[in-house]
Design a protein around this motif. Structure first.
Motif, PDB file in Angstrom:
ATOM      1  N   GLN A   1      -1.831  -1.366   9.848  1.00 17.14           N
ATOM      2  CA  GLN A   1      -2.435  -0.971  11.122  1.00 17.14           C
ATOM      3  C   GLN A   1      -2.047   0.456  11.511  1.00 17.14           C
ATOM      4  O   GLN A   1      -2.901   1.259  11.915  1.00 17.14           O
ATOM      5  CB  GLN A   1      -2.024  -1.957  12.215  1.00 17.14           C
ATOM      6  CG  GLN A   1      -2.567  -3.360  12.017  1.00 17.14           C
ATOM      7  CD  GLN A   1      -1.955  -4.369  12.968  1.00 17.14           C
ATOM      8  OE1 GLN A   1      -1.092  -4.029  13.796  1.00 17.14           O
ATOM      9  NE2 GLN A   1      -2.377  -5.622  12.856  1.00 17.14           N
TER      10      GLN A   1
ATOM     11  N   THR B   1      -3.800   2.968   9.231  1.00 19.70           N
ATOM     12  CA  THR B   1      -5.221   3.110   9.555  1.00 19.70           C
ATOM     13  C   THR B   1      -5.406   4.010  10.770  1.00 19.70           C
ATOM     14  O   THR B   1      -6.276   4.894  10.793  1.00 19.70           O
ATOM     15  CB  THR B   1      -5.845   1.724   9.826  1.00 19.70           C
ATOM     16  OG1 THR B   1      -5.715   0.913   8.650  1.00 19.70           O
ATOM     17  CG2 THR B   1      -7.318   1.851  10.179  1.00 19.70           C
TER      18      THR B   1
ATOM     19  N   TRP C   1      -9.100  -2.612   3.630  1.00 19.22           N
ATOM     20  CA  TRP C   1      -8.594  -1.667   2.640  1.00 19.22           C
ATOM     21  C   TRP C   1      -9.118  -2.042   1.250  1.00 19.22           C
ATOM     22  O   TRP C   1      -9.377  -3.211   0.966  1.00 19.22           O
ATOM     23  CB  TRP C   1      -7.067  -1.704   2.610  1.00 19.22           C
ATOM     24  CG  TRP C   1      -6.403  -1.100   3.810  1.00 19.22           C
ATOM     25  CD1 TRP C   1      -6.539  -1.502   5.113  1.00 19.22           C
ATOM     26  CD2 TRP C   1      -5.488  -0.005   3.813  1.00 19.22           C
ATOM     27  NE1 TRP C   1      -5.756  -0.724   5.937  1.00 19.22           N
ATOM     28  CE2 TRP C   1      -5.101   0.203   5.167  1.00 19.22           C
ATOM     29  CE3 TRP C   1      -4.950   0.803   2.833  1.00 19.22           C
ATOM     30  CZ2 TRP C   1      -4.208   1.200   5.538  1.00 19.22           C
ATOM     31  CZ3 TRP C   1      -4.051   1.800   3.199  1.00 19.22           C
ATOM     32  CH2 TRP C   1      -3.695   2.003   4.533  1.00 19.22           C
TER      33      TRP C   1
ATOM     34  N   LYS D   1     -12.050   5.681   1.605  1.00 25.83           N
ATOM     35  CA  LYS D   1     -11.570   4.459   2.257  1.00 25.83           C
ATOM     36  C   LYS D   1     -10.048   4.331   2.147  1.00 25.83           C
ATOM     37  O   LYS D   1      -9.431   4.876   1.238  1.00 25.83           O
ATOM     38  CB  LYS D   1     -12.224   3.234   1.613  1.00 25.83           C
ATOM     39  CG  LYS D   1     -13.678   3.020   1.997  1.00 25.83           C
ATOM     40  CD  LYS D   1     -14.091   1.586   1.719  1.00 25.83           C
ATOM     41  CE  LYS D   1     -13.325   0.618   2.601  1.00 25.83           C
ATOM     42  NZ  LYS D   1     -13.714  -0.791   2.374  1.00 25.83           N
ATOM     43  N   PRO D   2      -9.436   3.592   3.078  1.00 25.44           N
ATOM     44  CA  PRO D   2      -8.006   3.287   2.937  1.00 25.44           C
ATOM     45  C   PRO D   2      -7.755   2.553   1.621  1.00 25.44           C
ATOM     46  O   PRO D   2      -8.545   1.685   1.227  1.00 25.44           O
ATOM     47  CB  PRO D   2      -7.710   2.396   4.144  1.00 25.44           C
ATOM     48  CG  PRO D   2      -8.784   2.692   5.129  1.00 25.44           C
ATOM     49  CD  PRO D   2     -10.000   3.008   4.315  1.00 25.44           C
TER      50      PRO D   2
ATOM     51  N   PRO E   1      -5.646   7.325   4.266  1.00 21.48           N
ATOM     52  CA  PRO E   1      -4.597   6.303   4.209  1.00 21.48           C
ATOM     53  C   PRO E   1      -4.434   5.766   2.784  1.00 21.48           C
ATOM     54  O   PRO E   1      -5.355   5.170   2.227  1.00 21.48           O
ATOM     55  CB  PRO E   1      -5.120   5.204   5.144  1.00 21.48           C
ATOM     56  CG  PRO E   1      -6.168   5.851   5.983  1.00 21.48           C
ATOM     57  CD  PRO E   1      -6.786   6.892   5.088  1.00 21.48           C
TER      58      PRO E   1
END
Length: 405
Positions: A40, A43, A77, A144-145, A185
């Motif tokens: 969290q 992100t 993720w 993307k993470p 991330p």
């Protein structure tokens, strides 16, 4: 008539069922909570770091990694499992990314349960520039993470891993992930034996956030019993109250994840063969199978060591209670009697690197509780040779033979 054993679980078990993800997972709640909180925060901040799980062989590191990967998927993720070369070889990294996992929403509710998290093993459509030449470029090119899961991370401390000409690159990549310098991330989820934290330090990662290092130990009694119960009831189809079986198995597993799964798996097989009926004879057979499996596991753990080396280790810990630590100087001093100071230091480092010794309290201990006793049984007690007492007749015969010669 025996029934065929099957399960609707979609967790991808390994061929050896006591390795890898566990079908019935309980416990490790604090570690999972810390990892979910890290997801969290990462992100929200748009960066990442390293989350390290370390512990002795068979303590349950890989199973916990699997649970963390599921949490990451649930959080949106992407997840890719990597091997050490992916930290210096961009082709290896791109291959790992192409075989990663992404969460898919199924059904009309828009919600995904835990089972569905690992149900979809689709290729990732990372926007990886095919012209990228470095690991850093590959990592920065994605949007993307991303969680990179590195199991057996202690391998980074073995000779020539990484190769000497790649150490600088690996150090740079690890630092960029650890310090959140990739403009996206990225979390490195690493798991390894007790030397892994030291290995990361040697590669330039000397400080971890307090909640990003997990020193994994045995399961609690409640967690242990919950795992055994699930195997017996859900996998073995036990009919009736399984408390007697749970009690008997828990007496021999010591909260150790590998032992729990191995014994419980044997019990489930026995119950399946008996159509779920629990009998004293069936329990005895399951326990005996579990003990044999435990011995095989121990023998696998000591591969690569000579019998004389293991005998010296067993003698060094012989006077120490099971699970209790011995002082470093006492262990090395005992080893030095056989191999000299330099040889003792080398052997100690190898024992530690392979997880047969680990830091504990103010000293070092054999981390697997029942393996302590096994080492003494096999390499101390059984190695003591007691010559048989001669009989009167035998002595007379020897004296007579001597006179005749």
């Amino acid at each position: 008539m025996s029934k065929s054993r099957h399960s609707t679980s979609i967790i991808p078990l390994t061929a050896a069922r006591d390795r890898g993800p566990t079908r019935y997972f309980h416990g490790r709640k604090r570690s999972q909570r810390n990892f979910k909180e890290l997801l969290q925060r990462a992100t929200q901040a748009g960066n990442g770091t390293t989350f390290l799980i370390q512990g002795a062989p068979g303590v349950g590191k890989t199973a916990l990694v699997h649970e963390c990967k599921k949490h990451a998927l649930e959080g949106g993720w992407d997840v890719a499992s990597i091997t050490p070369p992916a930290l210096w070889d961009s082709d290896e990294l791109r291959y790992a990314l192409g075989r990663g996992s992404r969460l898919s929403v199924t059904g009309g509710s828009g919600k995904v349960g835990v089972d569905a998290v690992v149900k979809i093993e689709a290729s990732l459509d990372f926007s990886v520039n095919p012209e990228a030449r470095t690991v850093m470029q590959v990592l920065r090119d994605g949007k993307k993470p991303l969680v990179l899961a590195l199991d057996e991370a202690q391998a980074l401390g073995k000779p020539n891993i990484p190769p000497s000409d790649q150490v600088g690159i690996v150090s740079s990549v690890l630092n960029s992930i650890h310090n959140g310098d990739l403009d996206r991330p990225v979390i490195l989820l690493a798991a390894g034996l007790g030397m892994t934290l030291t290995t990361f330090g040697e590669l330039g990662i000397s400080r971890f956030a307090a909640r990003c290092v997990v020193e994994l130990g045995p399961l609690s009694k409640e967690e242990e019993r919950a795992v055994i119960r699930d195997w017996i009831k859900k996998e073995g189809g036990a009919k009736g109250d399984p408390t007697t079986w749970i009690d008997a198995i828990a007496l021999e597993t010591h909260g150790w994840a590998q032992h729990i799964q191995s014994y419980a798996d044997c019990a489930a097989d026995q119950l399946t063969a008996n159509d779920g009926i629990m009998t004293p004879g069936g329990l005895s057979a399951a326990l005996e199978a579990g003990r044999e499996g435990r011995k095989v596991y121990y023998k696998q753990r000591v591969e690569g060591f000579r019998a004389d080396q293991l005998r010296c280790l067993a003698r060094a810990i012989a006077a120490v209670p099971q699970g209790a630590p011995a002082e470093y100087r006492d262990i090395v001093s005992s080893l030095a009697q056989e191999y000299g100071e330099d040889g003792a230091q080398d052997l100690f480092r190898k024992l530690e690197a392979e997880g047969l010794l680990t830091a504990s309290g103010m000293g070092y201990a054999v981390p697997i509780p029942s393996m302590h006793a096994w080492l003494k049984d096999v390499y101390v007690r059984e190695s003591i040779e007691i010559p048989p007492a001669p009989t009167m007749g035998h002595s007379f015969h020897e004296r007579k033979s001597g006179r005749e010669r």
